[in-house]
Design a protein around this motif. Structure first.
Motif, PDB file in Angstrom:
ATOM      1  N   LEU A   1       0.827  -1.206   0.000  1.00  0.00           N
ATOM      2  CA  LEU A   1       0.000   0.000   0.000  1.00  0.00           C
ATOM      3  C   LEU A   1       0.862   1.257   0.000  1.00  0.00           C
ATOM      4  CD1 LEU A   1      -2.828  -1.007   2.462  1.00  0.00           C
ATOM      5  CD2 LEU A   1      -3.050  -0.566   0.029  1.00  0.00           C
ATOM      6  N   VAL A   2       1.913   1.263   0.796  1.00  0.00           N
ATOM      7  CA  VAL A   2       2.801   2.418   0.840  1.00  0.00           C
ATOM      8  C   VAL A   2       3.510   2.568  -0.505  1.00  0.00           C
ATOM      9  CG1 VAL A   2       4.872   3.369   1.920  1.00  0.00           C
ATOM     10  CG2 VAL A   2       3.087   2.352   3.329  1.00  0.00           C
TER      11      VAL A   2
ATOM     12  N   ILE B   1      -3.264  10.299   1.401  1.00  0.00           N
ATOM     13  CA  ILE B   1      -2.859   8.914   1.153  1.00  0.00           C
ATOM     14  C   ILE B   1      -2.409   8.264   2.460  1.00  0.00           C
ATOM     15  CG2 ILE B   1      -1.112   7.480   0.026  1.00  0.00           C
ATOM     16  CD1 ILE B   1      -1.249   9.405  -2.346  1.00  0.00           C
ATOM     17  N   GLY B   2      -1.650   9.005   3.273  1.00  0.00           N
ATOM     18  CA  GLY B   2      -1.208   8.458   4.552  1.00  0.00           C
ATOM     19  C   GLY B   2      -2.375   8.119   5.459  1.00  0.00           C
ATOM     20  N   SER B   3      -3.362   9.003   5.505  1.00  0.00           N
ATOM     21  CA  SER B   3      -4.545   8.733   6.323  1.00  0.00           C
ATOM     22  C   SER B   3      -5.310   7.532   5.773  1.00  0.00           C
ATOM     23  CB  SER B   3      -5.451   9.959   6.354  1.00  0.00           C
ATOM     24  OG  SER B   3      -4.774  11.038   6.932  1.00  0.00           O
ATOM     25  N   GLU B   4      -5.357   7.447   4.459  1.00  0.00           N
ATOM     26  CA  GLU B   4      -6.046   6.319   3.829  1.00  0.00           C
ATOM     27  C   GLU B   4      -5.336   5.004   4.156  1.00  0.00           C
ATOM     28  OE1 GLU B   4      -6.861   4.876  -0.712  1.00  0.00           O
ATOM     29  OE2 GLU B   4      -7.014   7.021  -0.286  1.00  0.00           O
ATOM     30  N   ILE B   5      -4.019   5.028   4.133  1.00  0.00           N
ATOM     31  CA  ILE B   5      -3.243   3.827   4.465  1.00  0.00           C
ATOM     32  C   ILE B   5      -3.469   3.437   5.917  1.00  0.00           C
ATOM     33  CG2 ILE B   5      -0.897   2.962   4.816  1.00  0.00           C
ATOM     34  CD1 ILE B   5      -0.100   4.559   2.327  1.00  0.00           C
ATOM     35  N   GLN B   6      -3.449   4.412   6.807  1.00  0.00           N
ATOM     36  CA  GLN B   6      -3.662   4.101   8.218  1.00  0.00           C
ATOM     37  C   GLN B   6      -5.055   3.531   8.456  1.00  0.00           C
ATOM     38  OE1 GLN B   6      -2.527   7.862   9.958  1.00  0.00           O
ATOM     39  NE2 GLN B   6      -0.566   7.014  10.637  1.00  0.00           N
ATOM     40  N   GLY B   7      -6.045   4.070   7.754  1.00  0.00           N
ATOM     41  CA  GLY B   7      -7.394   3.531   7.885  1.00  0.00           C
ATOM     42  C   GLY B   7      -7.472   2.103   7.382  1.00  0.00           C
ATOM     43  N   LYS B   8      -6.815   1.850   6.243  1.00  0.00           N
ATOM     44  CA  LYS B   8      -6.810   0.504   5.673  1.00  0.00           C
ATOM     45  C   LYS B   8      -6.092  -0.476   6.598  1.00  0.00           C
ATOM     46  CE  LYS B   8      -7.063  -2.404   2.121  1.00  0.00           C
ATOM     47  NZ  LYS B   8      -8.165  -3.322   2.159  1.00  0.00           N
TER      48      LYS B   8
ATOM     49  N   ALA C   1       3.448  -0.472  14.108  1.00  0.00           N
ATOM     50  CA  ALA C   1       4.689  -0.171  13.390  1.00  0.00           C
ATOM     51  C   ALA C   1       4.401   0.473  12.041  1.00  0.00           C
ATOM     52  CB  ALA C   1       5.501  -1.453  13.201  1.00  0.00           C
ATOM     53  N   VAL C   2       3.408  -0.037  11.337  1.00  0.00           N
ATOM     54  CA  VAL C   2       3.046   0.541  10.035  1.00  0.00           C
ATOM     55  C   VAL C   2       2.527   1.956  10.222  1.00  0.00           C
ATOM     56  CG1 VAL C   2       1.446   0.350   8.096  1.00  0.00           C
ATOM     57  CG2 VAL C   2       2.633  -1.670   8.918  1.00  0.00           C
ATOM     58  N   GLU C   3       1.686   2.170  11.230  1.00  0.00           N
ATOM     59  CA  GLU C   3       1.150   3.517  11.463  1.00  0.00           C
ATOM     60  C   GLU C   3       2.256   4.491  11.847  1.00  0.00           C
ATOM     61  OE1 GLU C   3      -1.988   2.986  14.297  1.00  0.00           O
ATOM     62  OE2 GLU C   3      -3.448   2.491  12.740  1.00  0.00           O
ATOM     63  N   ARG C   4       3.213   4.052  12.665  1.00  0.00           N
ATOM     64  CA  ARG C   4       4.344   4.920  13.007  1.00  0.00           C
ATOM     65  C   ARG C   4       5.176   5.254  11.774  1.00  0.00           C
ATOM     66  NH1 ARG C   4       5.009   1.490  17.409  1.00  0.00           N
ATOM     67  NH2 ARG C   4       6.750   0.480  16.349  1.00  0.00           N
ATOM     68  N   THR C   5       5.377   4.267  10.917  1.00  0.00           N
ATOM     69  CA  THR C   5       6.147   4.497   9.696  1.00  0.00           C
ATOM     70  C   THR C   5       5.446   5.499   8.797  1.00  0.00           C
ATOM     71  OG1 THR C   5       7.021   2.250   9.814  1.00  0.00           O
ATOM     72  CG2 THR C   5       7.190   3.379   7.699  1.00  0.00           C
ATOM     73  N   VAL C   6       4.144   5.354   8.640  1.00  0.00           N
ATOM     74  CA  VAL C   6       3.387   6.298   7.813  1.00  0.00           C
ATOM     75  C   VAL C   6       3.449   7.693   8.427  1.00  0.00           C
ATOM     76  CG1 VAL C   6       1.069   6.898   6.997  1.00  0.00           C
ATOM     77  CG2 VAL C   6       1.881   4.549   6.803  1.00  0.00           C
TER      78      VAL C   6
ATOM     79  N   ASN D   1       5.847   8.909  10.288  1.00  0.00           N
ATOM     80  CA  ASN D   1       7.199   9.420  10.068  1.00  0.00           C
ATOM     81  C   ASN D   1       7.382   9.899   8.625  1.00  0.00           C
ATOM     82  OD1 ASN D   1       7.905   8.895  12.701  1.00  0.00           O
ATOM     83  ND2 ASN D   1       8.846   6.917  12.238  1.00  0.00           N
ATOM     84  N   ILE D   2       6.816   9.162   7.690  1.00  0.00           N
ATOM     85  CA  ILE D   2       6.915   9.579   6.294  1.00  0.00           C
ATOM     86  C   ILE D   2       6.147  10.873   6.072  1.00  0.00           C
ATOM     87  CG2 ILE D   2       6.239   8.949   3.927  1.00  0.00           C
ATOM     88  CD1 ILE D   2       6.846   6.029   4.717  1.00  0.00           C
ATOM     89  N   LYS D   3       4.973  10.969   6.662  1.00  0.00           N
ATOM     90  CA  LYS D   3       4.194  12.207   6.516  1.00  0.00           C
ATOM     91  C   LYS D   3       4.937  13.383   7.145  1.00  0.00           C
ATOM     92  CE  LYS D   3       0.051  11.314   8.141  1.00  0.00           C
ATOM     93  NZ  LYS D   3      -1.359  11.086   8.427  1.00  0.00           N
ATOM     94  N   ASP D   4       5.554  13.154   8.309  1.00  0.00           N
ATOM     95  CA  ASP D   4       6.324  14.210   8.959  1.00  0.00           C
ATOM     96  C   ASP D   4       7.517  14.641   8.110  1.00  0.00           C
ATOM     97  OD1 ASP D   4       4.612  14.242  11.089  1.00  0.00           O
ATOM     98  OD2 ASP D   4       5.897  13.011  12.396  1.00  0.00           O
ATOM     99  N   ALA D   5       8.158  13.672   7.474  1.00  0.00           N
ATOM    100  CA  ALA D   5       9.318  13.989   6.644  1.00  0.00           C
ATOM    101  C   ALA D   5       8.919  14.832   5.435  1.00  0.00           C
ATOM    102  CB  ALA D   5      10.002  12.704   6.175  1.00  0.00           C
ATOM    103  N   PHE D   6       7.752  14.558   4.867  1.00  0.00           N
ATOM    104  CA  PHE D   6       7.298  15.334   3.707  1.00  0.00           C
ATOM    105  C   PHE D   6       6.743  16.695   4.101  1.00  0.00           C
ATOM    106  CE2 PHE D   6       7.041  11.198   1.402  1.00  0.00           C
ATOM    107  CZ  PHE D   6       7.866  11.563   0.359  1.00  0.00           C
ATOM    108  N   SER D   7       6.265  16.821   5.336  1.00  0.00           N
ATOM    109  CA  SER D   7       5.680  18.099   5.750  1.00  0.00           C
ATOM    110  C   SER D   7       6.735  19.113   6.160  1.00  0.00           C
ATOM    111  CB  SER D   7       4.684  17.889   6.899  1.00  0.00           C
ATOM    112  OG  SER D   7       5.372  17.458   8.061  1.00  0.00           O
TER     113      SER D   7
END
Length: 149
Positions: free
Chosen positions: A29-30, A55-62, A135-140, A142-148
């Motif tokens: 998904l990521v 997309i990050g929120s969608e991934i976390q929901g999924k 772990a997946v939610e933390r990774t998402v 972190n990725i969102k934080d890195a892009f923001s």
């Protein structure tokens, strides 16, 4: 004895496969989100960040939804194992003429042991699903934080 050993190995393999499948689906998904991002509008990164956050929120929901389904599947499997153990113990009880015979007591002990092991395995597997989901939610995140930034 060999059946218990086989069941233990089978439950261990099942937990491992469930964890691997969960991780692979989260990574897929990521990965899919990274390939479908809008690369044309690089001059305006703000629009991309909004899309990335969605997309990050969608991934976390999924991930949460899939984790719930996996935990329900694990609980259903444990319940089926317990029902089967009780049904087999009842069959042994009906087949024996003596009430409280050695075979009947052994069947009841085995059924109780199987129920206990099914509960333990289900709890461990659900805990592993929760850890993987977190772990997946933390990774998402972190990725969102890195892009923001």
């Amino acid at each position: 004895m060999k059946q218990n050993y086989f069941k233990k190995q089978l439950s261990t393999v099942g937990r491992f496969l469930a964890t691997v499948l969960f991780c692979v689906s989260a990574i897929a998904l990521v990965w899919q989100g990274a390939f479908f991002s809008n690369t044309v509008a690089m001059a305006s990164p703000a629009a991309n960040l909004i899309a990335e956050a969605d997309i990050g929120s969608e991934i976390q929901g999924k991930v949460s939804k899939d984790a719930g389904r996996a935990k329900n599947f694990i609980r259903d499997t444990a319940d089926r194992v317990e029902r089967t153990a009780n049904k087999n113990a009842d069959r042994v009880e009906q087949a024996t003429d003596d009430n409280g015979s050695f075979v009947e007591r052994k069947a009841n002990r085995d059924a109780a042991r199987i129920e206990q092991r099914a509960e333990q395995d289900a709890a461990l597997t659900q805990k592993a699903v929760d850890k993987t989901k977190n772990a997946v939610e933390r990774t998402v995140d972190n990725i969102k934080d890195a892009f923001s930034k």
